[in-house]
Write a protein that holds these residues in place. Structure first.
Motif, PDB file in Angstrom:
ATOM      1  N   ASP A 158      -6.669 125.238  92.565  1.00 27.16           N
ATOM      2  CA  ASP A 158      -7.514 126.073  91.747  1.00 27.16           C
ATOM      3  C   ASP A 158      -6.701 127.259  91.268  1.00 27.16           C
ATOM      4  O   ASP A 158      -5.919 127.800  92.028  1.00 27.16           O
ATOM      5  N   SER A 159      -6.907 127.655  90.052  1.00 28.06           N
ATOM      6  CA  SER A 159      -6.165 128.832  89.614  1.00 28.06           C
ATOM      7  C   SER A 159      -6.892 130.111  90.030  1.00 28.06           C
ATOM      8  O   SER A 159      -6.384 131.207  89.876  1.00 28.06           O
ATOM      9  N   ASN A 160      -8.130 129.941  90.576  1.00 34.04           N
ATOM     10  CA  ASN A 160      -8.865 131.121  91.034  1.00 34.04           C
ATOM     11  C   ASN A 160      -8.081 131.868  92.080  1.00 34.04           C
ATOM     12  O   ASN A 160      -7.442 131.273  92.923  1.00 34.04           O
ATOM     13  N   GLU A 161      -8.180 133.167  92.011  1.00 35.89           N
ATOM     14  CA  GLU A 161      -7.451 133.938  93.006  1.00 35.89           C
ATOM     15  C   GLU A 161      -8.049 133.665  94.385  1.00 35.89           C
ATOM     16  O   GLU A 161      -9.261 133.604  94.567  1.00 35.89           O
ATOM     17  N   GLU A 162      -7.174 133.469  95.337  1.00 34.46           N
ATOM     18  CA  GLU A 162      -7.624 133.118  96.669  1.00 34.46           C
ATOM     19  C   GLU A 162      -8.185 134.339  97.393  1.00 34.46           C
ATOM     20  O   GLU A 162      -7.563 135.387  97.427  1.00 34.46           O
ATOM     21  N   ILE A 163      -9.365 134.163  97.990  1.00 29.61           N
ATOM     22  CA  ILE A 163      -9.911 135.257  98.795  1.00 29.61           C
ATOM     23  C   ILE A 163      -9.536 134.968 100.235  1.00 29.61           C
ATOM     24  O   ILE A 163      -9.794 133.882 100.739  1.00 29.61           O
ATOM     25  N   GLU A 164      -8.935 135.940 100.881  1.00 28.18           N
ATOM     26  CA  GLU A 164      -8.570 135.730 102.276  1.00 28.18           C
ATOM     27  C   GLU A 164      -9.617 136.388 103.167  1.00 28.18           C
ATOM     28  O   GLU A 164      -9.842 137.598 103.114  1.00 28.18           O
ATOM     29  N   TYR A 165     -10.290 135.585 103.957  1.00 27.27           N
ATOM     30  CA  TYR A 165     -11.289 136.128 104.881  1.00 27.27           C
ATOM     31  C   TYR A 165     -10.574 136.558 106.159  1.00 27.27           C
ATOM     32  O   TYR A 165      -9.760 135.793 106.678  1.00 27.27           O
ATOM     33  N   PRO A 166     -10.883 137.777 106.663  1.00 28.28           N
ATOM     34  CA  PRO A 166     -10.130 138.259 107.832  1.00 28.28           C
ATOM     35  C   PRO A 166     -10.212 137.300 109.018  1.00 28.28           C
ATOM     36  O   PRO A 166      -9.224 137.069 109.707  1.00 28.28           O
ATOM     37  N   TYR A 167     -11.402 136.706 109.228  1.00 26.64           N
ATOM     38  CA  TYR A 167     -11.511 135.806 110.387  1.00 26.64           C
ATOM     39  C   TYR A 167     -10.662 134.552 110.215  1.00 26.64           C
ATOM     40  O   TYR A 167     -10.185 133.976 111.176  1.00 26.64           O
ATOM     41  N   VAL A 168     -10.418 134.153 108.939  1.00 23.39           N
ATOM     42  CA  VAL A 168      -9.564 132.978 108.723  1.00 23.39           C
ATOM     43  C   VAL A 168      -8.119 133.308 109.115  1.00 23.39           C
ATOM     44  O   VAL A 168      -7.452 132.524 109.810  1.00 23.39           O
ATOM     45  N   SER A 169      -7.654 134.502 108.711  1.00 24.37           N
ATOM     46  CA  SER A 169      -6.268 134.827 109.096  1.00 24.37           C
ATOM     47  C   SER A 169      -6.135 135.015 110.601  1.00 24.37           C
ATOM     48  O   SER A 169      -5.108 134.669 111.181  1.00 24.37           O
ATOM     49  N   GLU A 170      -7.195 135.517 111.238  1.00 24.15           N
ATOM     50  CA  GLU A 170      -7.130 135.655 112.706  1.00 24.15           C
ATOM     51  C   GLU A 170      -7.032 134.273 113.375  1.00 24.15           C
ATOM     52  O   GLU A 170      -6.240 134.066 114.288  1.00 24.15           O
ATOM     53  N   ILE A 171      -7.829 133.335 112.879  1.00 25.44           N
ATOM     54  CA  ILE A 171      -7.791 131.971 113.440  1.00 25.44           C
ATOM     55  C   ILE A 171      -6.416 131.340 113.187  1.00 25.44           C
ATOM     56  O   ILE A 171      -5.816 130.718 114.063  1.00 25.44           O
ATOM     57  N   ARG A 172      -5.916 131.567 111.967  1.00 24.60           N
ATOM     58  CA  ARG A 172      -4.614 131.007 111.618  1.00 24.60           C
ATOM     59  C   ARG A 172      -3.535 131.558 112.561  1.00 24.60           C
ATOM     60  O   ARG A 172      -2.705 130.812 113.084  1.00 24.60           O
ATOM     61  N   ASP A 173      -3.586 132.863 112.789  1.00 23.83           N
ATOM     62  CA  ASP A 173      -2.578 133.471 113.671  1.00 23.83           C
ATOM     63  C   ASP A 173      -2.717 132.964 115.098  1.00 23.83           C
ATOM     64  O   ASP A 173      -1.725 132.708 115.777  1.00 23.83           O
ATOM     65  N   ALA A 174      -3.975 132.825 115.546  1.00 22.98           N
ATOM     66  CA  ALA A 174      -4.194 132.379 116.933  1.00 22.98           C
ATOM     67  C   ALA A 174      -3.653 130.959 117.134  1.00 22.98           C
ATOM     68  O   ALA A 174      -3.015 130.656 118.141  1.00 22.98           O
ATOM     69  N   LEU A 175      -3.885 130.088 116.140  1.00 21.35           N
ATOM     70  CA  LEU A 175      -3.405 128.709 116.264  1.00 21.35           C
ATOM     71  C   LEU A 175      -1.906 128.622 115.967  1.00 21.35           C
ATOM     72  O   LEU A 175      -1.213 127.719 116.438  1.00 21.35           O
ATOM     73  N   GLY A 176      -1.441 129.595 115.184  1.00 19.86           N
ATOM     74  CA  GLY A 176      -0.035 129.585 114.738  1.00 19.86           C
ATOM     75  C   GLY A 176       0.960 129.754 115.866  1.00 19.86           C
ATOM     76  O   GLY A 176       2.116 129.344 115.740  1.00 19.86           O
ATOM     77  N   VAL A 177       0.540 130.364 116.983  1.00 21.49           N
ATOM     78  CA  VAL A 177       1.503 130.571 118.072  1.00 21.49           C
ATOM     79  C   VAL A 177       1.665 129.331 118.949  1.00 21.49           C
ATOM     80  O   VAL A 177       2.512 129.282 119.821  1.00 21.49           O
ATOM     81  N   ILE A 178       0.857 128.330 118.677  1.00 18.86           N
ATOM     82  CA  ILE A 178       0.968 127.104 119.491  1.00 18.86           C
ATOM     83  C   ILE A 178       2.213 126.335 119.053  1.00 18.86           C
ATOM     84  O   ILE A 178       2.411 126.041 117.878  1.00 18.86           O
TER      85      ILE A 178
END
Ligand SMILES: O=C(O)CCC(=O)C(=O)O
Ligand SMILES: [Fe+2]
Length: 533
Positions: free
Chosen positions: A71-91
């Motif tokens: 999508d060319s729409n600007e991406e909205i980053e939800y804070p809880y999504v980045s928190e989940i991403r970071d939490a899973l990212g350390v695995i």
């Protein structure tokens, strides 16, 4: 003693000789729709199912240039999504995709039906006998089984004609027990039960090789291949295995002592003397979905036993307490809070999808069969009480939209599509639950803000798409259920009601797509294909 040489390099790209398959470029796509190798047709056509495509040269689409951006729409980053991403990212990946080395203390008494005992290290005379007894080793291309020496040049004998002594079988079982934690990671092997099944004896003469391919899963639960290299003297013949841009080379050139290679093909030379080299046994084990290739044997001969490694424990569930390598408390807190926030946000993503590292077949997709980091992340997610976790097949779809100058309402003559535009979108289907059930969820379109790690979703470029249709598999072609494809872990707040994601009876299933259709004009044809991804 022979030297074990395991070379690891990152991002190496081996392409040599015939394996470099010329991809079908978009401009080469023939006009007849039958000529495009397409796995399955998904959505209805507006005009007729009998469509020809013209002017593929003219295909223009933003997704061709930039596949990662849907999508060319600007991406909205939800804070809880980045928190989940970071939490899973350390695995981290707890294991490795391939390992190998010398098989120590090995001795083998091997009897081949119709030949008798085989003396090791393999000498020229017995090499010739083996070749006589064997058949040319085939390979799979899609569902077809083919013999073509430019792709695979090897001779094989079926497991049923090979008898190994009991002590050797025991040694292999012990080796497998040792290898599983290395491949899977220590923490992922609780309650796991793996068996090894001899599949083939494979013999390579000078020139023997196998271009890059993945091994088919030949039995339910098969997840890896074990290669046991028997004592024989040769040069070349290195096995290269790749996974996610990492390359490992297992080069067990076995103390080669130069002797004339012609001798091997010389019918009159039947000397039964020891070659006096190539005394050692070696092993290589790798996940079967990893791309691998055997480079040319340039002198001598190479003999290997190929085993299927099969997971027999069908009751294994991701261990919910098994998050050893990450800070469990912190992880649980983050997930609890972030998922709560997500649950109360009516505008956020419906679910989050994480593309799995490994490829899986539809037949073997289950939480039990997850490999490496995929299993570790599934374990972590399943330990969170407030999330629903599922597996799904992730598919890249392409819709071709074009003008139909002269539509035939009766569908008698093929419709010619002109000025074709292509649109790419992704969908999730073939859902699997933790209990191994197959919930009758709908096929859902995956939006950009629902991809947890965006770059992971960058598939091959449009222009390269047909290369994957030429993927080879070890030994035989397979049924569509045994084709590898991309899969995703999909999760959402357990209390969230999501259209299409509730258990239904099969006849209630549907396809949920918010994929924007162009306004229906007369003469506008629209066709959607599932591409081989
Ligand atoms: O010979 C080897 O080391 C591996 C061959 C292989 O990949 C296969 O038979 O599928
Ligand atoms: Fe293979």
């Amino acid at each position: 003693m022979s030297q074990t040489f395991v070379k690891e390099e990152c991002g190496a790209n081996i392409t040599e000789g015939k394996e470099e398959i010329e991809p079908v470029k978009s401009k080469d796509v023939e006009v007849k729709n039958e000529d495009i190798e397409i796995k399955e047709e998904l959505i209805e056509n507006d005009v007729s199912s009998n469509i020809e495509i013209e002017n593929m040269n003219d295909v223009s689409s933003s997704s061709m240039e930039d596949e990662g951006t849907i999508d060319s729409n600007e991406e909205i980053e939800y804070p809880y999504v980045s928190e989940i991403r970071d939490a899973l990212g350390v695995i981290e990946n707890p294991g490795t995709f391939a390992c190998g080395g010398e098989l120590e203390n090995a001795r083998l008494k091997m009897i081949i039906e119709g030949i008798g005992p085989i003396k090791l290290p393999l000498n020229k005379k017995q090499g010739k006998l083996l070749k006589k007894k064997s058949t040319a080793a085939p390979f799979g291309r899609g569902s077809k089984t083919i013999v073509d020496k430019s792709i695979r040049n090897a001779w094989q004998i079926d497991a049923k004609d090979v008898t190994l002594d009991k002590a050797f079988d025991k040694l292999i079982n012990e080796k497998v027990d040792e290898l599983i934690p290395i491949l899977m990671g220590e923490s992922c092997t609780e309650n796991i039960q793996i068996i090894s099944e001899l599949y083939k004896l494979v013999y390579y003469q000078k020139g023997g090789h196998f271009v890059k391919h993945r091994d088919t899963e030949k039995a339910p639960g098969m997840f890896a291949t074990l290669v046991i290299q028997l004592p024989a003297s040769y040069k070349g013949g290195a096995l290269t295995v790749r996974h996610k841009g990492e390359t490992k080379v297992f080069d067990f050139e076995n103390d080669y002592v130069d002797y004339s290679d012609e001798e091997l093909d010389d019918e009159s030379d039947n000397s039964d003397t020891e070659d006096g080299n190539g005394d050692n046994f070696f092993f290589t084990a790798f996940f079967a979905d990893c791309e691998h290739q055997l480079s040319k044997v340039t002198a001598g001969h190479r003999l290997v036993l190929i085993y299927n490694l099969i997971c027999k424990n069908s009751t294994l569930h991701p261990n919910k307490n098994n998050i050893k390598s990450i800070n469990k408390k912190k992880f649980m807190m983050t997930m609890k809070n972030s998922v709560e926030e997500w649950n109360s946000d009516n505008n956020g993503p419906r679910f989050l999808a994480l593309k799995l590292d490994h490829l899986y077949t539809n037949a073997n997709l289950s939480f039990q069969n997850l490999k490496g980091k995929d299993k570790k992340i599934a374990n972590a997610l399943c330990s969170c009480k407030n999330v629903a976790v599922y597996l799904a097949t992730l598919t890249k779809n392409e819709t071709l939209i074009g003008h139909d100058d002269d539509p035939d309402p009766w569908g008698r003559k093929p419709t010619v599509m002109k000025d074709v535009e292509a649109e790419i979108f992704y969908s999730l289907h073939n859902w699997k639950g933790l209990d191994n059930a197959e919930p009758h969820f709908d096929t859902l379109e995956l939006h950009e803000n629902e991809m947890l790690i965006n770059e992971e979703f960058v598939f091959q470029k449009y222009e390269e798409r047909s290369e994957s249709e030429y993927e080879y598999t070890g030994n035989t072609g397979c049924e569509i259920d045994y084709f590898y494809n991309k899969k995703a872990l999909v999760f959402w707040p357990i209390c969230k009601k999501i259209e299409g994601l509730s258990r239904k009876r099969p006849h209630e299933q549907g396809y949920h797509s918010s994929h924007k259709s162009p306004p229906k004009k007369s003469g506008r044809s629209r066709r959607t294909f599932i591409l081989a991804v």
